[in-house]
Design a protein around this motif. Structure first.
Motif, mmCIF file in Angstrom:
data_model
loop_
_atom_site.group_PDB
_atom_site.id
_atom_site.type_symbol
_atom_site.label_atom_id
_atom_site.label_comp_id
_atom_site.label_asym_id
_atom_site.label_seq_id
_atom_site.Cartn_x
_atom_site.Cartn_y
_atom_site.Cartn_z
ATOM 1 N N GLY A 258 33.527 44.267 45.537
ATOM 2 C CA GLY A 258 34.806 44.791 46.119
ATOM 3 C C GLY A 258 34.717 44.502 47.558
ATOM 4 O O GLY A 258 35.604 43.671 48.063
ATOM 5 N N THR B 108 34.775 36.647 41.589
ATOM 6 C CA THR B 108 36.158 36.887 41.042
ATOM 7 C C THR B 108 35.906 36.807 39.861
ATOM 8 O O THR B 108 36.366 37.417 38.892
ATOM 9 N N GLN C 256 36.749 42.374 33.235
ATOM 10 C CA GLN C 256 38.234 42.921 32.962
ATOM 11 C C GLN C 256 38.997 42.583 31.566
ATOM 12 O O GLN C 256 39.708 43.413 31.119
ATOM 13 N N SER D 106 35.075 46.160 37.024
ATOM 14 C CA SER D 106 36.172 45.421 37.377
ATOM 15 C C SER D 106 37.336 46.122 38.156
ATOM 16 O O SER D 106 37.852 45.732 39.103
ATOM 17 N N ARG E 19 38.186 45.515 42.155
ATOM 18 C CA ARG E 19 39.609 45.157 42.338
ATOM 19 C C ARG E 19 40.147 46.143 43.481
ATOM 20 O O ARG E 19 40.796 45.652 44.397
#
Lengths: 306, 331
Positions: free
Chosen positions: A116, A132, A139, A185, A189
């Motif tokens: 992150g 990403t 995710q 994830s 994020r």
């Protein structure tokens, strides 16, 4: 401060009692375990006798009050299947789940938070795009699928890692990754958003105006400010990991409370299921109380105002 | 303009571009040691971007495409980011409009002031705190020992701006850039902060570039004024000369729009017709032409240079000789 702690404690009790009540009702609506305990050819009298012995012939509210009364004396009841205290059964499985959850949390935080930070501070770079992609994969792939994929690739095809069981440390790697991927994830994020949000604040520009590099501002000021929303997530994720363990433990034949929960639901072993649910909801409540205490430590605005 | 002393800070032809439009267009001005230069203009006229460009702190979307910023003998725009970091806070500092937002909310003000000193000076923590304590006393904060251990949220806006000033000045820079330093503050606190800044100029000989839209602030503190309109300097002059005898229609109308004490009650305040052109509407000529009562065809076609009117007074207008007409319009 004391007031606040007392308030939180009362809220916690209400939440746990609420969860417990719902589980109690749902489990009893799902049927009577007596039928599963008696032999196929048992007579109606035998069934009735066992039912009354186990107390399942009483009205549900009497059973409920009896159960609650037991809880206040730290009596969690007996497993109807194994005839030993339900708490003992859960306690014997708990270390495995703690081990697995710790491994998953390590994956989630150890990978998620640095990812992150990088995604927020190196926007537009190749490394950001790679991360990403990893985060989106973590995710969107369901836990049971990622578990099976891992087993197929590293267990069956490459034969690098054991596919099941909880023997040596290497057996922990795949379940930890499979269980931690979704959390990882989420951490990545949330950390990214929190840092981007902080980077737009005036104090970042002011820090650079005093001669700090962007990296110095991030490490000295931004990370700490961005940690507040991430702490909230951490508290929720620990509970989610325990819940996710139900699936992962089944996929990897991991002898923890998740597997036990599935087995107990199938055999309608109410009291064991209830102990597990109590435990998970207790962990949810405990982690959110802990998160509140950590806020107080991190943020002077909470510490001094309350 | 103080022509006798050689300038300490010299900005020449500074141009900043956002999305292809010059939002700061050929801005030049000099600041002599110990003097206060005010950049005045409406919101969006490029005055804040100019101030950020002085320290190389433009936001990501903006880019300096031309111009130099000389501090004494050094061109700051020619420095690497690393060299520039050494200059920021030590030779040239900046304070911002929102003092409370400019401080890290989770760190005590003492730690932030001390860290500012330690960034440029290799000293121990306790030495840095001693300096911070001294600095708080200098900016007029009572009971510095207690304040050092407080957090920004425990302090008022005015107090936070004093903290920002102490952070900005703790390494004794030669130039302090102040971007609307009093806009977010109460009027009484504004006056105190301006007094403090004047005192600092007097005591330390720090030059100040103050960005404001408030003519009252200009009158109070500035030695020289540059009036900016749509990214360009319209007029630049010593403060007295500008207030007494504006040489640009925009300045004259701007001064006329300042409410006066003797203004008749329940009558409209003076305004300037029209609005500031947007980036896409910037034409070849004078950017004020569409709103200017004196505008002619030439104004729309050709950009006026800054004409020297004597006494350090310069104006970018083709019709300086017709200024008496404006005074009639404004009155």
């Amino acid at each position: 401060m004391i007031n606040y702690a007392v308030q939180r404690f009362i809220q916690a009790i209400i939440a746990i009692v609420g969860v417990l009540t719902i589980v109690f009702v749902v489990m009893h609506l799902s049927g009577d375990p007596t039928l599963l305990l008696v032999p196929q050819d048992a007579s109606a009298e035998m069934i009735a006798e066992l039912r009354s012995q186990l107390g399942f012939d009483r009205p549900i509210y009497v059973q409920y009050l009896d159960y609650i009364y037991g809880l206040t004396h730290l009596d969690f009841g007996m497993s109807v299947v194994q005839r030993v205290p339900a708490l003992d059964i859960v306690a014997s499985r708990l270390p495995y789940t703690i081990q697995l959850a710790a491994g998953a949390l390590l994956v989630a935080i150890g990978v998620g938070i640095p990812a992150g930070i990088i995604m927020a501070t190196m926007r537009g770079s190749v490394i950001e795009r790679i991360l990403t992609a990893i985060v989106v994969t973590g995710q969107s792939v369901p836990t049971f699928l990622s578990g099976i994929l891992l087993i197929f690739v590293f267990g069956v095809t490459l034969r690098w890692l054991p596919t099941s069981g909880a023997g040596e440390l290497s057996a922990m790697i795949m379940p930890s990754i499979a269980l931690g991927a979704l959390s990882m994830s989420t951490f990545a994020r949330m950390t990214r958003i929190a840092i981007i949000d902080e980077l737009s604040k005036d104090y970042v520009r002011a820090g650079r105006a005093r001669g700090l590099s962007l990296g110095q501002v991030v490490f000295r000021h931004v990370l700490r400010n961005a940690s507040i929303p991430v702490i909230t997530i951490a508290a929720l994720e620990i509970g989610n990991l325990l819940a996710g363990a139900v699936i992962i433990e089944t996929v990897f034949a991991w002898p923890g409370i998740g597997q036990l929960a599935i087995q107990s639901i199938q055999s309608r072993d109410f009291l064991v299921v209830q102990v597990i649910v109590l435990l998970i909801s207790f962990v949810y409540v405990l982690t959110s109380v802990l998160a509140d205490l950590v806020y107080v430590f991190v943020d002077p605005r909470i510490r001094l105002v309350r | 303009m103080n022509t006798a002393a050689s300038p300490l800070l010299s900005v020449d032809n500074l141009t900043v571009e956002i999305g292809g439009a010059n939002v700061v267009d050929g801005v030049s001005f000099d600041v002599a040691p110990g003097k206060v230069m005010a950049l005045v203009g409406e919101s969006g006229c490029g005055k804040s971007l100019t101030s950020y460009a002085l320290l190389g702190l433009l936001p990501d979307a903006a880019r300096r495409t031309a111009g130099t910023v000389r501090l004494q003998d050094r061109d700051l725009t020619a420095l690497s980011e690393r060299q520039l970091r050494k200059a920021r806070g030590k030779e040239i500092s900046i304070i911002f409009q929102e003092p409370s937002a400019s401080l890290d909310p989770l760190t005590t003000v003492g730690a932030q002031i001390a860290a500012a000193y330690q960034t440029h000076n290799n000293v121990s923590r306790s030495e840095a705190y001693d300096r911070a304590r001294q600095m708080l006393a200098d900016v007029g904060i009572p009971d510095p020992d207690r304040r050092l251990h407080q957090y920004p949220f425990e302090l008022s806006g005015g107090m936070c701006q004093r903290i920002m000033i102490s952070i900005a000045l703790i390494c004794s820079p030669q130039v302090l850039v102040a971007d609307e330093p009093t806009t977010a503050l109460d009027v009484t606190i504004q006056a105190q902060i301006l007094d403090l800044m004047k005192k600092l100029v007097a005591d330390r000989g720090t030059s100040i570039v103050i960005i404001t839209h408030d003519m009252g602030v200009v009158a109070d503190i500035a030695d020289d004024v540059a009036v900016m309109y749509a990214g360009r300097i319209a007029e630049i002059a010593p403060v007295q000369s500008l207030f007494d005898d504006p040489k640009h229609p925009y300045t004259a109308l701007l001064l006329a729009s300042v409410p006066k004490l003797h203004h008749a009650p329940k009558t409209d305040l003076a305004t300037i017709e029209g609005r500031v052109p947007t980036l896409s509407e910037f034409g070849a000529g004078c950017r004020f032409a569409d709103r200017c009562p004196l505008a002619t065809e030439k104004c729309r076609i050709e950009q006026p240079p800054l004409f020297d009117c004597g006494g350090g007074h310069r104006s970018a207008c083709w019709h300086i000789d017709r200024m008496p007409e404006i005074r009639k319009v404004a009155a």
